[in-house]
Each structure stands twice: as structure tokens, then as C-alpha cells.
Design a protein around this motif. Structure first.
Motif, PDB file in Angstrom:
ATOM      1  N   LYS A 123       1.011  -1.251  -0.255  1.00  0.00           N
ATOM      2  CA  LYS A 123      -0.380   0.257  -0.152  1.00  0.00           C
ATOM      3  C   LYS A 123       0.631   1.395  -0.033  1.00  0.00           C
ATOM      4  O   LYS A 123       0.310   3.092  -0.621  1.00  0.00           O
ATOM      5  CB  LYS A 123      -0.692  -0.121   1.478  1.00  0.00           C
ATOM      6  N   ASN A 124       1.661   1.254   0.547  1.00  0.00           N
ATOM      7  CA  ASN A 124       2.669   2.759   1.018  1.00  0.00           C
ATOM      8  C   ASN A 124       3.429   2.445  -0.730  1.00  0.00           C
ATOM      9  O   ASN A 124       3.928   3.942  -1.147  1.00  0.00           O
ATOM     10  CB  ASN A 124       4.232   2.514   1.680  1.00  0.00           C
ATOM     11  N   HIS A 125       4.240   1.320  -1.337  1.00  0.00           N
ATOM     12  CA  HIS A 125       4.427   1.767  -2.178  1.00  0.00           C
ATOM     13  C   HIS A 125       3.403   2.567  -4.188  1.00  0.00           C
ATOM     14  O   HIS A 125       3.967   2.717  -4.556  1.00  0.00           O
ATOM     15  CB  HIS A 125       4.573   0.676  -3.634  1.00  0.00           C
ATOM     16  N   TYR A 126       2.341   1.396  -3.182  1.00  0.00           N
ATOM     17  CA  TYR A 126       1.310   2.332  -4.228  1.00  0.00           C
ATOM     18  C   TYR A 126       0.801   4.021  -4.145  1.00  0.00           C
ATOM     19  O   TYR A 126       0.785   4.588  -4.783  1.00  0.00           O
ATOM     20  CB  TYR A 126      -0.305   1.589  -3.736  1.00  0.00           C
ATOM     21  N   LYS A 127       0.878   4.340  -3.010  1.00  0.00           N
ATOM     22  CA  LYS A 127       0.916   5.644  -2.518  1.00  0.00           C
ATOM     23  C   LYS A 127       1.924   5.914  -3.214  1.00  0.00           C
ATOM     24  O   LYS A 127       1.932   7.675  -3.670  1.00  0.00           O
ATOM     25  CB  LYS A 127       0.774   6.483  -1.616  1.00  0.00           C
ATOM     26  N   TYR A 128       3.605   5.548  -3.332  1.00  0.00           N
ATOM     27  CA  TYR A 128       4.442   6.493  -3.813  1.00  0.00           C
ATOM     28  C   TYR A 128       4.690   6.338  -5.533  1.00  0.00           C
ATOM     29  O   TYR A 128       4.562   7.704  -5.724  1.00  0.00           O
ATOM     30  CB  TYR A 128       5.781   5.749  -3.391  1.00  0.00           C
ATOM     31  N   LEU A 129       3.997   5.756  -5.770  1.00  0.00           N
ATOM     32  CA  LEU A 129       3.477   4.864  -7.879  1.00  0.00           C
ATOM     33  C   LEU A 129       2.665   6.810  -7.636  1.00  0.00           C
ATOM     34  O   LEU A 129       3.044   6.828  -8.680  1.00  0.00           O
ATOM     35  CB  LEU A 129       2.863   4.021  -7.702  1.00  0.00           C
ATOM     36  N   LYS A 130       1.982   7.692  -7.257  1.00  0.00           N
ATOM     37  CA  LYS A 130       1.059   8.426  -7.307  1.00  0.00           C
ATOM     38  C   LYS A 130       1.710   9.875  -7.321  1.00  0.00           C
ATOM     39  O   LYS A 130       1.589  10.720  -7.482  1.00  0.00           O
ATOM     40  CB  LYS A 130      -0.257   8.017  -6.633  1.00  0.00           C
ATOM     41  N   PHE A 131       2.840   9.707  -6.836  1.00  0.00           N
ATOM     42  CA  PHE A 131       4.014  11.236  -6.218  1.00  0.00           C
ATOM     43  C   PHE A 131       4.000  11.524  -7.379  1.00  0.00           C
ATOM     44  O   PHE A 131       4.778  10.509  -8.387  1.00  0.00           O
ATOM     45  CB  PHE A 131       5.169  10.619  -5.027  1.00  0.00           C
ATOM     46  N   LYS A 132       3.789  12.402  -7.900  1.00  0.00           N
ATOM     47  CA  LYS A 132       4.264  13.592  -9.016  1.00  0.00           C
ATOM     48  C   LYS A 132       5.753  14.048  -8.667  1.00  0.00           C
ATOM     49  O   LYS A 132       5.958  14.781  -9.717  1.00  0.00           O
ATOM     50  CB  LYS A 132       3.128  15.061  -9.374  1.00  0.00           C
ATOM     51  N   ASP A 133       5.740  14.703  -8.123  1.00  0.00           N
ATOM     52  CA  ASP A 133       7.228  14.994  -8.332  1.00  0.00           C
ATOM     53  C   ASP A 133       7.556  15.587  -6.606  1.00  0.00           C
ATOM     54  O   ASP A 133       7.187  15.134  -5.563  1.00  0.00           O
ATOM     55  CB  ASP A 133       7.279  17.284  -7.915  1.00  0.00           C
ATOM     56  N   GLN A 134       8.592  16.279  -6.165  1.00  0.00           N
ATOM     57  CA  GLN A 134       9.364  16.255  -4.576  1.00  0.00           C
ATOM     58  C   GLN A 134       8.247  16.830  -3.529  1.00  0.00           C
ATOM     59  O   GLN A 134       8.558  16.832  -2.569  1.00  0.00           O
ATOM     60  CB  GLN A 134      10.733  16.575  -4.900  1.00  0.00           C
ATOM     61  N   TRP A 135       7.403  17.472  -4.324  1.00  0.00           N
ATOM     62  CA  TRP A 135       6.332  17.951  -2.639  1.00  0.00           C
ATOM     63  C   TRP A 135       5.913  17.105  -2.637  1.00  0.00           C
ATOM     64  O   TRP A 135       4.638  17.778  -1.433  1.00  0.00           O
ATOM     65  CB  TRP A 135       6.112  19.373  -3.694  1.00  0.00           C
ATOM     66  N   ASP A 136       5.121  16.491  -3.329  1.00  0.00           N
ATOM     67  CA  ASP A 136       4.309  15.748  -2.684  1.00  0.00           C
ATOM     68  C   ASP A 136       5.040  14.674  -1.540  1.00  0.00           C
ATOM     69  O   ASP A 136       4.288  14.461  -0.709  1.00  0.00           O
ATOM     70  CB  ASP A 136       4.006  14.102  -3.957  1.00  0.00           C
ATOM     71  N   LEU A 137       6.359  14.039  -2.143  1.00  0.00           N
ATOM     72  CA  LEU A 137       7.652  13.224  -1.097  1.00  0.00           C
ATOM     73  C   LEU A 137       7.047  14.377   0.551  1.00  0.00           C
ATOM     74  O   LEU A 137       7.000  13.848   1.054  1.00  0.00           O
ATOM     75  CB  LEU A 137       8.412  13.253  -1.724  1.00  0.00           C
ATOM     76  N   ARG A 138       7.351  15.975   0.436  1.00  0.00           N
ATOM     77  CA  ARG A 138       7.638  16.506   1.240  1.00  0.00           C
ATOM     78  C   ARG A 138       6.503  16.776   2.070  1.00  0.00           C
ATOM     79  O   ARG A 138       6.078  16.512   3.054  1.00  0.00           O
ATOM     80  CB  ARG A 138       8.235  18.085   0.487  1.00  0.00           C
ATOM     81  N   GLU A 139       5.094  16.462   0.857  1.00  0.00           N
ATOM     82  CA  GLU A 139       4.441  16.721   2.327  1.00  0.00           C
ATOM     83  C   GLU A 139       3.135  15.410   2.359  1.00  0.00           C
ATOM     84  O   GLU A 139       3.243  15.373   3.972  1.00  0.00           O
ATOM     85  CB  GLU A 139       2.950  17.536   0.962  1.00  0.00           C
ATOM     86  N   LYS A 140       4.418  14.053   2.208  1.00  0.00           N
ATOM     87  CA  LYS A 140       3.014  13.093   2.656  1.00  0.00           C
ATOM     88  C   LYS A 140       4.068  12.006   3.373  1.00  0.00           C
ATOM     89  O   LYS A 140       4.247  11.102   4.223  1.00  0.00           O
ATOM     90  CB  LYS A 140       2.814  12.328   1.012  1.00  0.00           C
ATOM     91  N   ARG A 141       5.737  12.388   3.013  1.00  0.00           N
ATOM     92  CA  ARG A 141       6.777  11.380   3.745  1.00  0.00           C
ATOM     93  C   ARG A 141       8.184  12.268   3.957  1.00  0.00           C
ATOM     94  O   ARG A 141       9.056  12.353   3.327  1.00  0.00           O
ATOM     95  CB  ARG A 141       7.212  10.403   2.841  1.00  0.00           C
ATOM     96  N   VAL A 142       7.247  13.508   5.347  1.00  0.00           N
ATOM     97  CA  VAL A 142       8.648  14.182   5.062  1.00  0.00           C
ATOM     98  C   VAL A 142       9.715  13.563   5.903  1.00  0.00           C
ATOM     99  O   VAL A 142      10.540  14.592   5.775  1.00  0.00           O
ATOM    100  CB  VAL A 142       8.177  15.536   5.925  1.00  0.00           C
ATOM    101  N   GLU A 143      10.188  13.027   6.587  1.00  0.00           N
ATOM    102  CA  GLU A 143      11.233  11.881   6.570  1.00  0.00           C
ATOM    103  C   GLU A 143      12.089  11.259   5.794  1.00  0.00           C
ATOM    104  O   GLU A 143      13.145  11.717   6.017  1.00  0.00           O
ATOM    105  CB  GLU A 143      10.540  10.913   7.878  1.00  0.00           C
TER     106      GLU A 143
END
Length: 213
Positions: A123-143
Motif C-alpha cells: 500500500k505504501n508503494h501504491y502511494k509512492y506511485l501516485k507522487f508527481k514530484d518532490q513536493w508530494d514527497l515533502r507533504e506526505k513523507r517528510v521523513e
């Protein structure tokens, strides 16, 4: 051994949040600083292992296949992999540093870096597949974002690739996600400030402890 007593890229996110009064550090940050203060004043005779943690075991098991899949997809054949068997620790200063999963460059100059994640939960990989750019990473997986931004600070690289790999997906095209992460100067400046404050707090804790003896 090199990580012992140092603030590291993988956990530096714990220093970002302030306390409830908007000052200092959150409970998580205070605990992290205390841990580093204790490590500073104690010897490490055995490297602590967390092999019982299934997520870590899964990540170790698939890091090499993930690296190979990344190289095949990106064509970055000069990217050097530093996994469990040959880890690389790079210092930012005397009290902090980080371990990139891969670096690409010439000599001591790093042009690009790599951070690999192999989620145990698909399910986590599924979420990452939907990330469009680094700002998605910053917002949803700040660690993870903090980890990569700090590694960028350490290496001076132009950018890093955040890679998520899950071999269980039936469609090969969905097994690998590559996200480009470039330096975020404002975020990095804040990381540097929080790191300095954490070191001062660590020294303060050690001095207070010694004064009680």
C-alpha cells in the motif's frame, strides 16, 4: 560505529517539529537528542541489530534487486551502490552525517545520489506511485524528504533520486517508482539551524548530567 552519537540523515526529521509552545523541540525530538547524548557518553561494544523488525529485513532483502531495476530503468550505469554489505557513511560535521544508498560522480565530487526504499506494505508503494514530484514527497513523507535534503547538503550533489521498489506487482511497469529530488534551500537552511540547536541541547544535557556527580 560511525553513526554512533551522531545525528543522522535517516532520523533528522525528528528535529523539525517544535514543542507545543512553538519553541524548542517536540517530545520526539527531545527523546532523539537524549539518545544521542547517551551515545556520546557511552561505548558501543556491539552494533545494535533490529533484525526482528520485518520491515527492515524486507528492505535489506530487496535492496540489490531494487538497485539493479533502477540502473536498468535510468541508464545511470555509473551509479555506485552502497548497501548493507558495503555501507558508506559521510560526515556533514563532527556530530552529524548520513549514508546514501548510491552516489554518482568523479573522485570526491558527487553529481547525483540515490535513496532506495523497498516497502514491506504494498500500500505504501501504491502511494509512492501516485507522487508527481518532490513536493508530494515533502507533504506526505517528510521523513524521507528530510533524509534526502540532508544527504544533498552532505554530498553537495545536484540532485537525488528517491526510488521505491516492490517486486510483487504483476505489471513490471508498476514495480519501480523514480522521483527526482532537487535541493530545497529554505528547507535545508531550517535543517541546518535545527541541527545546530539540537547539538547545543545535547551538550547541555551532558553538562547537566556531569554537574550532578
Amino acid at each position: 560505529l560511525q553513526r554512533h552519537s551522531r545525528f543522522t540523515a535517516s532520523e533528522i526529521w525528528k528535529l523539525l517539529a517544535t514543542g507545543k509552545d512553538g519553541k524548542g523541540f517536540s517530545a520526539t525530538g527531545c527523546t532523539y537528542i537524549e539518545e544521542k547524548a547517551i551515545e556520546t557518553e557511552t561505548n558501543l561494544y556491539e552494533r545494535p541489530e533490529l533484525d526482528e523488525v520485518e520491515a527492515l529485513l524486507h528492505g535489506k532483502m530487496y535492496e540489490e534487486p531494487a538497485y539493479k531495476a533502477y540502473v536498468q530503468a535510468s541508464k545511470n550505469y555509473s551509479m555506485r551502490h552502497f548497501g548493507t554489505e558495503n555501507p558508506l557513511f559521510l560526515e556533514y560535521n563532527e556530530y552529524s552525517g548520513g549514508s546514501p544508498d548510491g552516489i554518482m560522480g568523479e573522485g570526491e565530487i558527487v553529481h547525483w545520489g540515490l535513496e532506495i526504499k523497498c516497502p514491506k506494505n504494498s500500500k505504501n508503494h501504491y502511494k509512492y506511485l501516485k507522487f508527481k514530484d518532490q513536493w508530494d514527497l515533502r507533504e506526505k513523507r517528510v521523513e524521507y524528504y528530510s533524509q534526502i535534503q540532508f544527504l544533498l547538503m552532505i554530498t553537495g550533489a545536484k540532485g537525488f533520486h528517491f526510488v521505491s521498489y516492490d517486486e510483487r506487482w504483476k505489471d513490471p511497469a508498476l514495480r519501480l517508482k523514480i522521483l527526482e529530488v532537487l535541493p530545497d534551500q529554505k528547507f535545508q537552511d531550517n535543517l541546518d539551524i535545527r541541527l545546530q540547536l539540537a547539538q547545543k541541547e545535547k551538550i547541555k544535557l551532558i553538562k547537566e548530567l556531569k554537574s550532578m556527580q
